[in-house]
Design an enzyme around this catalytic site. Structure first.
Site, PDB file in Angstrom:
ATOM      1  N   ARG A 104      -5.225   2.099  -2.965  1.00 46.23           N
ATOM      2  CA  ARG A 104      -5.640   0.766  -2.575  1.00 46.23           C
ATOM      3  C   ARG A 104      -7.111   0.610  -2.933  1.00 46.23           C
ATOM      4  NH1 ARG A 104      -5.498  -1.454   3.542  1.00 46.23           N
ATOM      5  NH2 ARG A 104      -7.259  -0.050   3.682  1.00 46.23           N
ATOM      6  N   THR A 108     -10.973  -4.817  -3.014  1.00 44.23           N
ATOM      7  CA  THR A 108     -10.010  -5.928  -3.009  1.00 44.23           C
ATOM      8  C   THR A 108      -8.824  -5.672  -2.080  1.00 44.23           C
ATOM      9  OG1 THR A 108      -8.676  -4.964  -4.772  1.00 44.23           O
ATOM     10  CG2 THR A 108     -10.547  -6.355  -5.444  1.00 44.23           C
ATOM     11  N   ASP A 200      -8.119   7.233   7.691  1.00 44.13           N
ATOM     12  CA  ASP A 200      -7.536   7.313   6.347  1.00 44.13           C
ATOM     13  C   ASP A 200      -6.590   8.513   6.283  1.00 44.13           C
ATOM     14  OD1 ASP A 200      -8.540   6.443   3.173  1.00 44.13           O
ATOM     15  OD2 ASP A 200      -7.230   8.167   3.530  1.00 44.13           O
ATOM     16  N   ASP A 203      -7.161  11.131   3.417  1.00 40.99           N
ATOM     17  CA  ASP A 203      -8.355  11.955   3.649  1.00 40.99           C
ATOM     18  C   ASP A 203      -8.124  12.958   4.770  1.00 40.99           C
ATOM     19  OD1 ASP A 203      -9.755  10.740   1.634  1.00 40.99           O
ATOM     20  OD2 ASP A 203     -10.909   9.407   2.941  1.00 40.99           O
TER      21      ASP A 203
END
Ligand SMILES: O=P(O)(O)OC[C@H]1O[C@H](OP(=O)(O)OP(=O)(O)O)[C@H](O)[C@@H]1O
Ligand SMILES: O=c1cc[nH]c(=O)[nH]1
Ligand SMILES: [Mg+2]
Length: 209
Positions: A104, A108, A200, A203
Site C-alpha cells: 500500500r 496515496t 503495521d 513490520d
C-alpha cells in the site's frame, strides 16, 4: 451479498489481545498470528464436503467420512499474509499456495501489485485469500480482482482485524466473497491505520520499520 463471519471463539479473542499489545515482540507476534490462522482455518473449512468410505477398525467394519478431495488454494497477500499460511496449511496440508505481492503506497494508500504467481488450475480451486489487516480494503479488493481475472470463481477472504471501511468495500466490490474475521475495529486513522488495530502487521511479523 457476501457474508461476514466474526470468529470470536475465546481462544481467538485471547490470542488477538496479545497480538495487539505493543510489547509483544516479533517472535511471539509471529507465533500468535500462526496460531490464530490455524484456529480460523478450522471454521473457514466447516462447509467442506465429505464422502463416506468403508474402513476397518480393529473391532469391525464401518462407514466413516473423509474429505471429498475438494481442491483448495491459499493465497497470502505479501508480505503480511505470509504469516497466516502455515497455520492454514497445518489443517489443509494438500492445499496449493498462490502469492499476490501488493504494498500500500504510504502517501496515496493505493495498493501497488508487484508480484503474482498462482497454481495453474485456480478456476477449479476454492481460494482462501489471507491477510492479517483489512484497512481501506484496497489491497484485498485488488488481489481478488487479479484472481478473478485469472479465472477464480470461489473465493473466501480471511483477515485478523478489519475496519468498517474495508468490510464495506469488499461487500460492494466482491459481493460473492465471504469474509472471515477475528475482530472488527472502530475506524481508520488519518494514515489509514486501523484503530485500535495492531500497527503495521508486516513490520511486526518481520521486525522491519
Ligand atoms: O486495506 P488496505 O488499506 O489496502 O491495507 C491493508 C494492507 O496493508 C498491509 O500491507 P502493507 O502495504 O503494509 O504491505 P506489507 O504486508 O508488505 O507490509 C496489510 O497487510 C494489507 O495488505
Ligand atoms: O492498521 C494497518 C493498516 C494497514 N496495514 C497494516 O499493517 N496495519
Ligand atoms: Mg506493512
Amino acid at each position: 451479498m457476501g457474508n461476514v463471519f466474526v470468529l470470536d471463539h475465546p481462544l481467538i479473542q485471547h490470542k488477538i489481545t496479545h497480538i495487539r499489545k505493543t510489547e509483544t515482540g516479533t517472535k511471539d507476534f509471529r507465533e500468535l498470528v500462526d496460531e490464530v490462522a490455524g484456529l480460523m482455518a478450522y471454521e473457514i473449512t466447516r462447509d467442506l464436503p465429505v464422502t463416506e468410505v468403508t474402513i476397518d477398525t480393529p473391532v469391525t467394519t464401518m462407514q466413516s467420512n473423509v474429505l471429498s478431495g475438494k481442491r483448495i488454494g491459499i493465497v497470502p497477500i505479501l508480505r503480511a499474509g505470509l504469516g497466516m499460511v502455515e497455520g492454514v496449511l497445518r489443517h489443509i496440508p494438500t492445499a496449493k499456495v498462490g502469492h499476490v505481492g501488493l504494498y500500500r503506497d504510504p502517501e496515496t494508500l493505493q495498493p501497488v501489485e508487484y508480484y503474482i504467481k498462482m497454481p495453474n488450475d485456480i478456476e477449479e480451486r476454492e481460494l482462501i485469500v489471507v491477510d492479517p489487516m483489512l484497512a481501506t480494503g484496497g489491497s484485498a479488493k485488488d488481489a481478488i480482482d487479479s484472481l478473478k481475472k485469472r479465472g477464480a470463481t470461489k473465493i473466501k477472504l480471511m483477515c485478523l482485524i478489519a475496519a468498517p471501511e474495508g468490510i464495506d468495500l469488499i461487500k460492494k466490490e466482491h459481493p460473492d466473497v465471504d469474509l472471515y474475521l477475528a475482530a472488527i475495529d472502530e475506524k481508520l486513522n488519518e494514515k489509514g491505520y486501523i484503530v485500535p488495530g495492531l500497527g503495521d502487521a508486516g513490520d511486526r511479523l518481520y521486525g522491519t520499520k
